[in-house]
Design a protein around this motif. Structure first.
Motif, PDB file in Angstrom:
ATOM      1  N   GLU A 256     -50.409  12.888  20.461  1.00  0.00           N
ATOM      2  CA  GLU A 256     -49.481  11.948  21.294  1.00  0.00           C
ATOM      3  C   GLU A 256     -48.845  11.208  21.104  1.00  0.00           C
ATOM      4  O   GLU A 256     -48.315  10.791  22.023  1.00  0.00           O
ATOM      5  CB  GLU A 256     -50.917  10.400  21.407  1.00  0.00           C
ATOM      6  CG  GLU A 256     -52.824  10.943  21.516  1.00  0.00           C
ATOM      7  CD  GLU A 256     -53.323   9.443  21.706  1.00  0.00           C
ATOM      8  OE1 GLU A 256     -52.612   8.195  21.563  1.00  0.00           O
ATOM      9  OE2 GLU A 256     -54.513   9.458  22.225  1.00  0.00           O
ATOM     10  N   MET A 257     -48.197  11.235  20.092  1.00  0.00           N
ATOM     11  CA  MET A 257     -47.032  10.576  19.206  1.00  0.00           C
ATOM     12  C   MET A 257     -45.524  11.505  20.843  1.00  0.00           C
ATOM     13  O   MET A 257     -45.451  13.125  19.880  1.00  0.00           O
ATOM     14  CB  MET A 257     -46.855  10.630  18.096  1.00  0.00           C
ATOM     15  CG  MET A 257     -47.449   9.934  17.097  1.00  0.00           C
ATOM     16  SD  MET A 257     -47.264   9.855  15.166  1.00  0.00           S
ATOM     17  CE  MET A 257     -45.594   9.545  15.443  1.00  0.00           C
ATOM     18  N   LYS A 258     -44.003  11.054  20.198  1.00  0.00           N
ATOM     19  CA  LYS A 258     -42.833  12.035  20.474  1.00  0.00           C
ATOM     20  C   LYS A 258     -43.050  12.743  19.169  1.00  0.00           C
ATOM     21  O   LYS A 258     -42.741  12.417  17.726  1.00  0.00           O
ATOM     22  CB  LYS A 258     -42.417  11.108  20.529  1.00  0.00           C
ATOM     23  CG  LYS A 258     -42.262  10.100  21.779  1.00  0.00           C
ATOM     24  CD  LYS A 258     -42.714  10.940  23.170  1.00  0.00           C
ATOM     25  CE  LYS A 258     -42.699  10.079  24.529  1.00  0.00           C
ATOM     26  NZ  LYS A 258     -42.825  10.733  26.125  1.00  0.00           N
ATOM     27  N   ALA A 259     -42.531  13.835  19.657  1.00  0.00           N
ATOM     28  CA  ALA A 259     -41.494  14.655  18.809  1.00  0.00           C
ATOM     29  C   ALA A 259     -40.272  13.943  18.035  1.00  0.00           C
ATOM     30  O   ALA A 259     -40.064  13.420  18.308  1.00  0.00           O
ATOM     31  CB  ALA A 259     -41.192  16.127  19.454  1.00  0.00           C
TER      32      ALA A 259
ATOM     33  N   ARG B 225     -31.961  11.402   6.568  1.00  0.00           N
ATOM     34  CA  ARG B 225     -33.242  11.466   6.439  1.00  0.00           C
ATOM     35  C   ARG B 225     -34.522  12.229   7.574  1.00  0.00           C
ATOM     36  O   ARG B 225     -35.076  12.854   6.588  1.00  0.00           O
ATOM     37  CB  ARG B 225     -33.863   9.951   6.872  1.00  0.00           C
ATOM     38  CG  ARG B 225     -34.360   9.794   9.003  1.00  0.00           C
ATOM     39  CD  ARG B 225     -34.991   8.649   9.005  1.00  0.00           C
ATOM     40  NE  ARG B 225     -34.993   8.730  10.657  1.00  0.00           N
ATOM     41  CZ  ARG B 225     -36.283   7.729  11.083  1.00  0.00           C
ATOM     42  NH1 ARG B 225     -36.293   7.018  10.506  1.00  0.00           N
ATOM     43  NH2 ARG B 225     -36.177   7.855  12.408  1.00  0.00           N
ATOM     44  N   ARG B 226     -33.226  13.447   8.667  1.00  0.00           N
ATOM     45  CA  ARG B 226     -33.930  14.207   9.091  1.00  0.00           C
ATOM     46  C   ARG B 226     -34.261  15.443   7.818  1.00  0.00           C
ATOM     47  O   ARG B 226     -34.311  16.396   7.661  1.00  0.00           O
ATOM     48  CB  ARG B 226     -33.475  14.376  10.250  1.00  0.00           C
ATOM     49  CG  ARG B 226     -33.467  15.557  11.042  1.00  0.00           C
ATOM     50  CD  ARG B 226     -32.702  15.820  12.565  1.00  0.00           C
ATOM     51  NE  ARG B 226     -32.889  17.077  12.782  1.00  0.00           N
ATOM     52  CZ  ARG B 226     -32.389  18.171  12.975  1.00  0.00           C
ATOM     53  NH1 ARG B 226     -31.556  18.360  11.633  1.00  0.00           N
ATOM     54  NH2 ARG B 226     -32.578  19.435  13.685  1.00  0.00           N
ATOM     55  N   GLU B 227     -32.215  16.089   7.446  1.00  0.00           N
ATOM     56  CA  GLU B 227     -32.448  16.866   6.786  1.00  0.00           C
ATOM     57  C   GLU B 227     -33.044  16.473   5.556  1.00  0.00           C
ATOM     58  O   GLU B 227     -33.774  17.510   4.952  1.00  0.00           O
ATOM     59  CB  GLU B 227     -31.028  16.586   5.771  1.00  0.00           C
ATOM     60  CG  GLU B 227     -29.614  17.086   7.011  1.00  0.00           C
ATOM     61  CD  GLU B 227     -29.618  18.261   7.701  1.00  0.00           C
ATOM     62  OE1 GLU B 227     -30.073  19.372   7.717  1.00  0.00           O
ATOM     63  OE2 GLU B 227     -30.359  18.587   9.296  1.00  0.00           O
TER      64      GLU B 227
ATOM     65  N   ALA C 136     -44.575  20.037  11.876  1.00  0.00           N
ATOM     66  CA  ALA C 136     -44.364  18.974  11.329  1.00  0.00           C
ATOM     67  C   ALA C 136     -42.612  19.691  11.294  1.00  0.00           C
ATOM     68  O   ALA C 136     -41.250  18.878  11.827  1.00  0.00           O
ATOM     69  CB  ALA C 136     -44.233  19.151  10.450  1.00  0.00           C
ATOM     70  N   MET C 137     -42.355  21.301  11.049  1.00  0.00           N
ATOM     71  CA  MET C 137     -40.344  21.268  11.436  1.00  0.00           C
ATOM     72  C   MET C 137     -40.118  21.090  12.665  1.00  0.00           C
ATOM     73  O   MET C 137     -39.240  21.526  13.381  1.00  0.00           O
ATOM     74  CB  MET C 137     -40.630  22.596  10.830  1.00  0.00           C
ATOM     75  CG  MET C 137     -41.279  22.675   9.145  1.00  0.00           C
ATOM     76  SD  MET C 137     -40.246  24.521   8.495  1.00  0.00           S
ATOM     77  CE  MET C 137     -41.325  24.333   7.228  1.00  0.00           C
ATOM     78  N   ALA C 138     -41.023  22.125  14.192  1.00  0.00           N
ATOM     79  CA  ALA C 138     -41.190  22.104  15.626  1.00  0.00           C
ATOM     80  C   ALA C 138     -40.408  20.753  15.513  1.00  0.00           C
ATOM     81  O   ALA C 138     -40.138  19.714  15.746  1.00  0.00           O
ATOM     82  CB  ALA C 138     -41.685  22.716  15.499  1.00  0.00           C
ATOM     83  N   MET C 139     -41.192  19.882  15.134  1.00  0.00           N
ATOM     84  CA  MET C 139     -41.595  17.646  15.763  1.00  0.00           C
ATOM     85  C   MET C 139     -40.424  17.808  15.478  1.00  0.00           C
ATOM     86  O   MET C 139     -39.270  16.537  15.757  1.00  0.00           O
ATOM     87  CB  MET C 139     -42.416  17.213  15.560  1.00  0.00           C
ATOM     88  CG  MET C 139     -44.090  17.172  16.091  1.00  0.00           C
ATOM     89  SD  MET C 139     -44.099  16.545  17.440  1.00  0.00           S
ATOM     90  CE  MET C 139     -45.622  16.700  17.860  1.00  0.00           C
ATOM     91  N   LEU C 140     -39.687  17.463  13.684  1.00  0.00           N
ATOM     92  CA  LEU C 140     -38.604  17.034  13.429  1.00  0.00           C
ATOM     93  C   LEU C 140     -37.086  17.837  14.025  1.00  0.00           C
ATOM     94  O   LEU C 140     -36.379  16.702  14.305  1.00  0.00           O
ATOM     95  CB  LEU C 140     -38.243  17.619  12.149  1.00  0.00           C
ATOM     96  CG  LEU C 140     -37.178  17.096  10.710  1.00  0.00           C
ATOM     97  CD1 LEU C 140     -37.746  14.983  10.743  1.00  0.00           C
ATOM     98  CD2 LEU C 140     -37.242  17.436   9.354  1.00  0.00           C
ATOM     99  N   GLU C 141     -37.696  19.088  14.593  1.00  0.00           N
ATOM    100  CA  GLU C 141     -35.661  18.998  15.644  1.00  0.00           C
ATOM    101  C   GLU C 141     -35.850  18.181  16.757  1.00  0.00           C
ATOM    102  O   GLU C 141     -34.406  17.768  16.938  1.00  0.00           O
ATOM    103  CB  GLU C 141     -36.257  20.879  15.896  1.00  0.00           C
ATOM    104  CG  GLU C 141     -36.616  21.884  15.492  1.00  0.00           C
ATOM    105  CD  GLU C 141     -35.112  21.820  14.548  1.00  0.00           C
ATOM    106  OE1 GLU C 141     -34.534  21.756  15.130  1.00  0.00           O
ATOM    107  OE2 GLU C 141     -35.397  22.360  12.927  1.00  0.00           O
ATOM    108  N   ALA C 142     -36.123  18.014  17.015  1.00  0.00           N
ATOM    109  CA  ALA C 142     -36.223  16.594  18.398  1.00  0.00           C
ATOM    110  C   ALA C 142     -35.428  15.848  17.457  1.00  0.00           C
ATOM    111  O   ALA C 142     -34.890  14.822  18.260  1.00  0.00           O
ATOM    112  CB  ALA C 142     -37.697  16.242  18.779  1.00  0.00           C
TER     113      ALA C 142
END
Length: 480
Positions: free
Chosen positions: A77-80, A124-126, A112-118
């Motif tokens: 249910e969470m946003k990416a 922190r992202r890197e 998780a990798m796909a979610m992180l692209e947003a």
């Protein structure tokens, strides 16, 4: 229905859904608006990082209670973004521990990798992206999917804190593909980083193993001896670091001095990630307890600096007030206005004489105005005398307040200094324990290299003995 009312109700709805659902007093239009807003939030309305953090906490509570399915439902249910990616990373850890097949864990990591692209580009992202890639590479290697592991690990950034671990695992995967030369190249690159980073010590030992598997036994022995020397040198570094912590404190030795660019006894070079002190600081700060301990010292230091500034200001203010009291006290009340009062009395007498003469209406009007002006001036002079007489008392009251604040500030500063000393002592103890654990880690690495060297020499001795026996059989030596 006003927009402000909707926002207030929405805040209650997001923070505590049970509270809103249990309330039957909300008007129907507000309840309908809240439901529409909730549905819209699932279709693209961003409720902010705080809301995502709250959902992440819900998923973590469910996961820690063993309810992985419920955790997955909340994460879905969470946003990416960053928090969803962290949630799926933690979920993959549970899947890897529970399943013999890594498929579910790898799927969670890919999600998780796909979610992180947003997530917008940030430090922190890197960092999280590199952690995800290393985790995926490790899982693939652990289940003998070496090509897949190499693919993941080659995407890790070379300037990351986790780069040495990625290079070590990359070398292991290449070694399993019998590409020992490429594996040793990865391990050689990993050896350029400080031994504080994970994977570096393993890379030093792996170099010897790589030469051994390639058939270069002499170079393998040299590699093991080089690793042994590196570990011994690192233990010396750790002992010097511990001595510096004991003499200067952990906060100064690690935190304050970590950014220095000057040459010191344990700085390898000027590169930030290659400085052993910075490396150990980063490893130490991975622990939440260490972050809290260092944060307490930093906060108390800032408070002490602020209180010291207040102390200086209050001291200057009290000194100025004391000078003003001495200056005003040397003057009698009314001293400065006596001459003016005398002149005013003379003018009043002359004005009375003029009023006693026969005058026309215009002259009487002007003299009346002048008489009023003189009366007002006399009242103001009297008020001024009164204020001057009261001024020493006001200044003394202000000085008393300043001195009281100064004493209170001194007490606060003394309390903060005591708390800071306690916080620094706690940080020193925690840091010394960490340094001792790192020294023990180097001792274990030394034991490994010693065992490898002993096995290598034993193998060479047996090989030489076998060759000598074979040579003796060929030449007939030793036969009757």
């Amino acid at each position: 229905m006003t927009f402000r009312t909707l926002l207030i109700s929405l805040a209650l709805f997001v923070t505590s859904p049970l509270m809103v659902s249990a309330s039957s007093d909300l008007p129907a239009d507000i309840r309908a608006g809240l439901e529409q807003f909730r549905q819209a939030s699932g279709l693209g309305i961003d409720l902010g990082d705080r809301h995502q953090r709250e959902l992440y906490q819900q998923a973590e509570e469910a996961r820690l209670n063993g309810q992985t399915d419920e955790a997955g439902r909340v994460l879905a249910e969470m946003k990416a973004g960053y928090w969803a990616a962290v949630g799926y990373l933690n979920l993959s850890t549970d899947y890897a521990r529970e399943d013999l097949n890594p498929a579910r864990a790898l799927v969670a990591l890919r999600v998780a990798m796909a979610m992180l692209e947003a997530e917008e580009k940030s430090a922190r992202r890197e960092d999280l992206r590199n952690r995800l890639l290393i985790r995926a590479g490790y899982l693939a290697y652990q289940h003998e999917e070496y090509e897949k592991a190499i693919g993941f690990l080659e995407k890790v950034a070379l300037d990351s804190f986790n780069t040495p671990r990625a290079l070590y695992l990359h070398g292991l995967a290449l070694s399993q593909r019998n590409n020992h030369r490429a594996a040793m190249q990865s391990w050689h690159r990993a050896r350029k980083y400080p031994l504080a980073y994970p994977g570096v010590a393993d890379a030093w030992i792996a170099m010897g193993r790589g030469y051994d598997l390639s058939g270069y036994l002499g170079q393998a022995g040299e590699a093991y001896l080089a690793a042994n020397a590196a570990f011994e040198s690192e233990r010396v570094t750790l002992r010097k670091l511990a001595d510096k912590i004991r003499s200067e404190g952990a906060y100064k030795s690690l935190v304050e001095d970590a950014g220095e660019t000057g040459v010191d006894w344990f700085l390898a070079d000027s590169r930030k990630l290659a400085q052993p002190r910075t490396a150990y600081l980063l490893r130490f700060m991975e622990q939440p307890e260490a972050q809290q301990a260092a944060g307490r010292v930093a906060t108390l230091e800032a408070m002490e600096t602020q209180l010291a500034g207040f102390q200086r200001d209050l001291q200057v203010f009290a000194s100025v007030l004391a000078e003003q009291i001495a200056l005003v006290g040397g003057r009698a009340a009314g001293t400065g206005t006596t001459a003016l009062a005398k002149q005013g009395a003379d003018l009043r007498a002359r004005l009375d004489q003029l009023l006693a003469q026969t005058l026309d209406a215009g002259q009487e009007s002007r003299l009346a105005k002048l008489s009023k002006t003189l009366a007002d001036t006399r009242e103001k002079l009297h008020s001024l005398d009164q204020r001057v007489s009261e001024r020493p008392g006001v200044l003394r009251a202000l000085r008393d307040q300043a001195l009281a604040l100064k004493r209170r500030n001194e007490a606060l500063m003394s309390s903060v200094q005591g708390l800071r000393r306690d916080a620094e002592t706690a940080l020193d103890t925690m840091t010394l324990e960490y340094v001792a654990s790192q020294d023990q880690r180097m001792a274990f690495a030394l034991d490994k290299t010693a065992q490898q060297i002993a096995h290598l020499y034993e193998y060479l001795a047996l090989q030489n003995l076998a060759e000598a026996e074979l040579s003796g059989e060929k030449t007939g030596e030793g036969r009757p």
